[in-house]
Design a protein around this motif. Structure first.
Motif, PDB file in Angstrom:
ATOM      1  N   ASP A 299     -18.814   3.423 -19.316  1.00  0.00           N
ATOM      2  CA  ASP A 299     -18.120   3.134 -20.571  1.00  0.00           C
ATOM      3  C   ASP A 299     -19.148   3.160 -21.697  1.00  0.00           C
ATOM      4  O   ASP A 299     -19.245   2.248 -22.513  1.00  0.00           O
ATOM      5  CB  ASP A 299     -17.429   1.772 -20.482  1.00  0.00           C
ATOM      6  CG  ASP A 299     -16.511   1.526 -21.684  1.00  0.00           C
ATOM      7  OD1 ASP A 299     -16.160   2.508 -22.360  1.00  0.00           O
ATOM      8  OD2 ASP A 299     -16.181   0.356 -21.938  1.00  0.00           O
TER       9      ASP A 299
ATOM     10  N   PRO B  46     -13.343   4.600 -17.236  1.00  0.00           N
ATOM     11  CA  PRO B  46     -14.736   4.294 -17.588  1.00  0.00           C
ATOM     12  C   PRO B  46     -15.140   2.930 -17.033  1.00  0.00           C
ATOM     13  O   PRO B  46     -14.363   1.971 -17.084  1.00  0.00           O
ATOM     14  CB  PRO B  46     -14.718   4.296 -19.124  1.00  0.00           C
ATOM     15  CG  PRO B  46     -13.526   5.118 -19.492  1.00  0.00           C
ATOM     16  CD  PRO B  46     -12.516   4.887 -18.411  1.00  0.00           C
ATOM     17  N   THR B  47     -16.345   2.841 -16.473  1.00  0.00           N
ATOM     18  CA  THR B  47     -16.813   1.637 -15.790  1.00  0.00           C
ATOM     19  C   THR B  47     -18.028   1.071 -16.514  1.00  0.00           C
ATOM     20  O   THR B  47     -19.031   1.773 -16.657  1.00  0.00           O
ATOM     21  CB  THR B  47     -17.176   1.968 -14.332  1.00  0.00           C
ATOM     22  OG1 THR B  47     -16.041   2.599 -13.712  1.00  0.00           O
ATOM     23  CG2 THR B  47     -17.547   0.720 -13.561  1.00  0.00           C
ATOM     24  N   PRO B  48     -17.962  -0.185 -16.957  1.00  0.00           N
ATOM     25  CA  PRO B  48     -19.043  -0.744 -17.787  1.00  0.00           C
ATOM     26  C   PRO B  48     -20.418  -0.758 -17.126  1.00  0.00           C
ATOM     27  O   PRO B  48     -21.435  -0.590 -17.793  1.00  0.00           O
ATOM     28  CB  PRO B  48     -18.561  -2.170 -18.072  1.00  0.00           C
ATOM     29  CG  PRO B  48     -17.077  -2.107 -17.935  1.00  0.00           C
ATOM     30  CD  PRO B  48     -16.821  -1.108 -16.853  1.00  0.00           C
TER      31      PRO B  48
ATOM     32  N   ARG C 143     -17.480   8.129 -22.713  1.00  0.00           N
ATOM     33  CA  ARG C 143     -16.318   8.259 -23.591  1.00  0.00           C
ATOM     34  C   ARG C 143     -16.112   9.705 -24.017  1.00  0.00           C
ATOM     35  O   ARG C 143     -14.973  10.174 -24.171  1.00  0.00           O
ATOM     36  CB  ARG C 143     -16.473   7.328 -24.796  1.00  0.00           C
ATOM     37  CG  ARG C 143     -16.317   5.857 -24.437  1.00  0.00           C
ATOM     38  CD  ARG C 143     -16.256   4.977 -25.665  1.00  0.00           C
ATOM     39  NE  ARG C 143     -17.547   4.880 -26.357  1.00  0.00           N
ATOM     40  CZ  ARG C 143     -18.489   3.996 -26.065  1.00  0.00           C
ATOM     41  NH1 ARG C 143     -18.300   3.119 -25.082  1.00  0.00           N
ATOM     42  NH2 ARG C 143     -19.621   3.955 -26.733  1.00  0.00           N
TER      43      ARG C 143
ATOM     44  N   HIS D 231     -14.445  11.413 -20.951  1.00  0.00           N
ATOM     45  CA  HIS D 231     -13.041  11.039 -20.806  1.00  0.00           C
ATOM     46  C   HIS D 231     -12.186  11.605 -21.931  1.00  0.00           C
ATOM     47  O   HIS D 231     -11.029  11.980 -21.709  1.00  0.00           O
ATOM     48  CB  HIS D 231     -12.903   9.518 -20.723  1.00  0.00           C
ATOM     49  CG  HIS D 231     -12.981   9.015 -19.317  1.00  0.00           C
ATOM     50  ND1 HIS D 231     -11.923   9.105 -18.435  1.00  0.00           N
ATOM     51  CD2 HIS D 231     -13.998   8.442 -18.624  1.00  0.00           C
ATOM     52  CE1 HIS D 231     -12.275   8.599 -17.266  1.00  0.00           C
ATOM     53  NE2 HIS D 231     -13.529   8.193 -17.348  1.00  0.00           N
TER      54      HIS D 231
END
Length: 309
Positions: A70, A92-94, A75, A78
């Motif tokens: 993320d 999205p994965t932090p 971004r 995506h």
């Protein structure tokens, strides 16, 4: 194939990364440099582009891939997928850093790449493959660097006899991949050779046919088109002539067109024509340009004479 299977999504499986595309006039000699004349962004690997091409042709797709971050790069990736209607299995994965790859191409259509893919192979190898059971087709990148995930995906497709397009992407056929595909009744294999090796394409296709037991093997050769070989037939398809802007994901665009035709019940030859049109327009258009519709591809193919091989 049941009606539900026939109408199911095309499940595309590979790694996902931000691709930065650099243009230089000519690759420099060792310990020398070159001016970068253009920088654009896209995605890697081939499966995201194949899925995007199919989506533009109104085919439902699902991209099974590794998580991305993320962060700004994540971004961007995506947004690229969302704008092209490609659904993925991962948000999205932090706590993940988005993988990236730099592709450098020169004006002689030579290109090389540098990839930063930390943890990608391991994460992809544990992806949820349940959607394969209801797919109409599976497209799989079987690169050396994600072989573990590729073998697992092959077994999942083979278990339910979903038609499988296995893209080697120029990687050699490993013993593990060859063993995994053995006995799959609906297998197609695709790979590529460099333009200056185009005369080797039929022999490579025949060798891969013998090694895999595939129904068809397709080998693309850039400006020299593509060849497809089965146990009883060989088809040569010249490329459509275009002014080449870049070659990034041209093979994947070919795959998308080819898959559209095969999923629709077309002959391999007719499907290759659509694939060739898709690959040609990918090379001719800006990376950010919308991908062509079926009407555009068919009109382009009808109006253009193929290049001489």
């Amino acid at each position: 194939m049941t009606a539900a299977r026939r109408n199911g999504s095309v499940v595309c499986i590979s790694y996902l990364a931000l691709a930065e595309l650099w243009r230089v006039p000519l690759f420099p000699a060792a310990n020398h440099g070159a001016a970068v004349t253009d920088v654009e962004q896209s995605t890697a690997a081939d499966a995201p582009m194949a899925a995007a091409v199919l989506s533009a042709l109104n085919v439902p797709t699902l991209l099974i891939t590794n998580p991305i971050g993320d962060d700004e790069d994540g971004r961007t990736v995506h947004r690229w997928l969302r704008q092209r209607g490609v659904k993925t299995n991962v948000p999205p994965t932090p706590d993940v850093v988005t993988p990236w790859i730099v592709v450098v191409a020169d004006d002689q259509h030579t290109r090389t790449w540098f990839a930063h893919l930390p943890g990608v192979a391991a994460r992809l190898a544990t992806a949820d493959l349940a959607p394969v059971a209801n797919a109409s087709f599976v497209y799989l990148d079987a690169y050396e660097l994600i072989e573990e995930a590729a073998v697992r995906a092959i077994r999942a497709a083979k278990a339910v006899q979903v038609p499988l397009l296995l893209n080697l992407g120029g990687s050699p056929l490993s013993d593990r991949i060859r063993s995994a595909v053995a006995g799959h009744g609906q297998l197609l294999v695709q790979t590529n050779v460099n333009d200056d090796e185009h005369r080797d394409a039929p022999a490579l296709a025949s060798a891969l046919l013998a090694q895999t037991g595939a129904s068809w093997v397709v080998v693309t050769a850039g400006a020299f088109g593509a060849v497809a070989v089965s146990r009883t037939k060989e088809i040569a398809r010249p490329a459509f002539p275009v002014k080449v802007r870049h070659t990034h994901s041209a093979g994947a665009a070919f795959s998308g067109g080819l898959l559209y035709g095969l999923r629709s019940g077309w002959s391999v030859e007719r499907s290759m024509v659509l694939g060739s049109a898709s690959g040609a327009l990918r090379c001719a258009r800006h990376h950010g340009a919308p991908l062509p519709t079926l009407a555009e591809l068919e009109s382009f193919a009808a109006q253009r004479q193929p290049a001489a091989s």
